[in-house]
Design a protein around this motif. Structure first.
Motif, mmCIF file in Angstrom:
data_model
loop_
_atom_site.group_PDB
_atom_site.id
_atom_site.type_symbol
_atom_site.label_atom_id
_atom_site.label_comp_id
_atom_site.label_asym_id
_atom_site.label_seq_id
_atom_site.Cartn_x
_atom_site.Cartn_y
_atom_site.Cartn_z
ATOM 1 N N PHE A 153 -0.793 -7.848 -3.602
ATOM 2 C CA PHE A 153 0.342 -8.639 -4.073
ATOM 3 C C PHE A 153 1.110 -7.915 -5.174
ATOM 4 C CE2 PHE A 153 -1.915 -11.972 -1.843
ATOM 5 C CZ PHE A 153 -0.868 -12.700 -1.295
ATOM 6 N N GLY A 154 0.409 -7.103 -5.965
ATOM 7 C CA GLY A 154 1.102 -6.294 -6.963
ATOM 8 C C GLY A 154 2.072 -5.328 -6.311
ATOM 9 N N PHE A 155 1.628 -4.712 -5.210
ATOM 10 C CA PHE A 155 2.508 -3.823 -4.461
ATOM 11 C C PHE A 155 3.681 -4.597 -3.874
ATOM 12 C CE2 PHE A 155 3.698 -2.407 -0.180
ATOM 13 C CZ PHE A 155 4.282 -1.182 -0.485
ATOM 14 N N GLY A 156 3.416 -5.764 -3.311
ATOM 15 C CA GLY A 156 4.486 -6.564 -2.721
ATOM 16 C C GLY A 156 5.540 -6.957 -3.739
ATOM 17 N N LEU A 157 5.105 -7.371 -4.923
ATOM 18 C CA LEU A 157 6.045 -7.740 -5.977
ATOM 19 C C LEU A 157 6.821 -6.522 -6.485
ATOM 20 C CD1 LEU A 157 3.741 -10.205 -7.968
ATOM 21 C CD2 LEU A 157 5.736 -10.810 -6.588
ATOM 22 N N ALA A 158 6.125 -5.392 -6.621
ATOM 23 C CA ALA A 158 6.791 -4.166 -7.069
ATOM 24 C C ALA A 158 7.820 -3.693 -6.042
ATOM 25 C CB ALA A 158 5.754 -3.068 -7.323
ATOM 26 N N LEU A 159 7.475 -3.811 -4.758
ATOM 27 C CA LEU A 159 8.401 -3.436 -3.689
ATOM 28 C C LEU A 159 9.643 -4.321 -3.722
ATOM 29 C CD1 LEU A 159 9.127 -1.873 -1.108
ATOM 30 C CD2 LEU A 159 7.774 -3.552 0.185
ATOM 31 N N LEU A 160 9.454 -5.618 -3.932
ATOM 32 C CA LEU A 160 10.582 -6.547 -3.994
ATOM 33 C C LEU A 160 11.515 -6.188 -5.155
ATOM 34 C CD1 LEU A 160 11.924 -9.120 -2.929
ATOM 35 C CD2 LEU A 160 10.447 -10.430 -4.480
ATOM 36 N N LEU A 161 10.937 -5.932 -6.321
ATOM 37 C CA LEU A 161 11.746 -5.537 -7.476
ATOM 38 C C LEU A 161 12.501 -4.241 -7.209
ATOM 39 C CD1 LEU A 161 9.375 -6.255 -10.515
ATOM 40 C CD2 LEU A 161 11.528 -7.399 -9.991
ATOM 41 N N PHE A 162 11.821 -3.311 -6.573
ATOM 42 C CA PHE A 162 12.421 -2.005 -6.284
ATOM 43 C C PHE A 162 13.594 -2.144 -5.315
ATOM 44 C CE2 PHE A 162 12.564 1.946 -3.778
ATOM 45 C CZ PHE A 162 12.778 2.862 -4.805
ATOM 46 N N LEU A 163 13.417 -2.926 -4.253
ATOM 47 C CA LEU A 163 14.479 -3.092 -3.253
ATOM 48 C C LEU A 163 15.687 -3.822 -3.835
ATOM 49 C CD1 LEU A 163 12.389 -4.014 -0.081
ATOM 50 C CD2 LEU A 163 13.477 -1.825 -0.620
#
Length: 296
Positions: A45-55
């Motif tokens: 979930f940390g990766f998912g949240l980081a990916l969302l912020l990045f996109l």
């Protein structure tokens, strides 16, 4: 002037978020999940949240130099290693004692900073560490508790987590040119996820554990264990430096003990309260005198 208190404050907030993790993992274990499953969900979930912020904010990867790539690679690896060994330590240690073992990163990190910069610790750093040591012993309840029944694996894994976390703080304090804070967070989250899925429980992605309730703990762990601390450490650590970052990160201990008392109903004695105050004094001293120095 603003930076003399702003960046240390960001370090304190980041460390406080780490202090919540052990209690969240313990609660997940009470709900039938293993520590490995909880830690894996943290990085998923940390990766998912980081990916969302990045996109949302940038979408394109930065061009990195070789030193920058190595810095981010090792920071991501040590982030994952800390999660792995700390999660395993919680199988053997109560939440408050696990945090105390992780807390040893304060003196380990300062020692690393002195070796890297080829310097001796300052008088203020030594005084701060003395307060931190005394506070740690009292806050852990070591003087009153019977620790003979705790398996050696708990001590070993706790110390390994401390060394790994200290290594992360030192590496992450290095500036990486050409990468934004969110970009750095996304890269670290990606690297750490690859390591976690290699060594822990990737099967949670398909065995139904996430939809069975693990997702709730994963979101909390991902937010407080990946997004918030990596963002804030990435912003503030290069400004504050590795030595002071290690000392200020001591805020993790009192937060972890207080949260474990509130949520897990672990005992809290007067001696532990005194230890928490000593830790806070040891943590505040360097920032106070640094601010006073700049004010003059």
């Amino acid at each position: 002037m603003k930076s003399t208190w702003l960046y240390p404050l960001l370090i304190i907030i980041a460390a406080s978020s780490y202090g919540i993790l052990s209690t969240i993992v313990k609660v997940a274990m009470q709900h039938g999940f293993t520590s490995a499953e909880a830690v894996t969900s943290q990085y998923v979930f940390g990766f998912g949240l980081a990916l969302l912020l990045f996109l949302v904010t940038q979408r394109s990867l930065p061009k990195l130099t070789k030193p920058g790539i190595l810095t981010l690679l090792f920071a991501g690896i040590f982030t994952a290693i800390t999660g792995i060994v700390y999660g395993q330590a919680l199988n053997y240690l109560p939440a408050s004692l696990a945090v105390v073992m992780l807390f040893q990163f304060t003196w380990i990190g300062l020692f690393m900073d002195c070796v890297i910069k080829r310097r001796l610790p300052s008088r203020l750093e030594v005084i701060s560490l003395l307060f931190l040591f005394a506070g740690t012993i009292l806050a852990a309840g070591v003087l009153d508790a019977d620790l003979s029944q705790i398996a050696w694996q708990g001590w070993a894994l706790g110390m390994a987590a401390a060394v790994s976390f200290a290594s992360f703080l030192q590496i992450n304090s290095r500036t990486v040119e050409g990468v934004t804070t969110i970009g750095r967070t996304f890269i670290l989250a990606t690297i750490s996820l690859v390591v976690i899925l290699t060594f822990l429980t990737p099967e949670i992605l398909w065995n139904g554990q996430l939809t069975a309730g693990l997702w709730k703990f994963g979101i909390l762990l991902g937010t407080f264990g990946i997004i918030l601390p990596i963002l804030l450490f990435s912003i503030a650590s290069p400004k504050v430096g590795g030595g002071l970052t290690s000392i200020l990160s001591a805020m993790e201990l009192p937060v972890a003990i207080i949260v474990s008392v509130i949520v897990l109903h672990e005992a809290l004695t007067v001696m532990q309260i005194a230890g928490i105050f000593l830790v806070l004094i040891g943590m505040i001293l360097p920032s106070y005198f640094t601010k006073k120095k700049y004010a003059n």
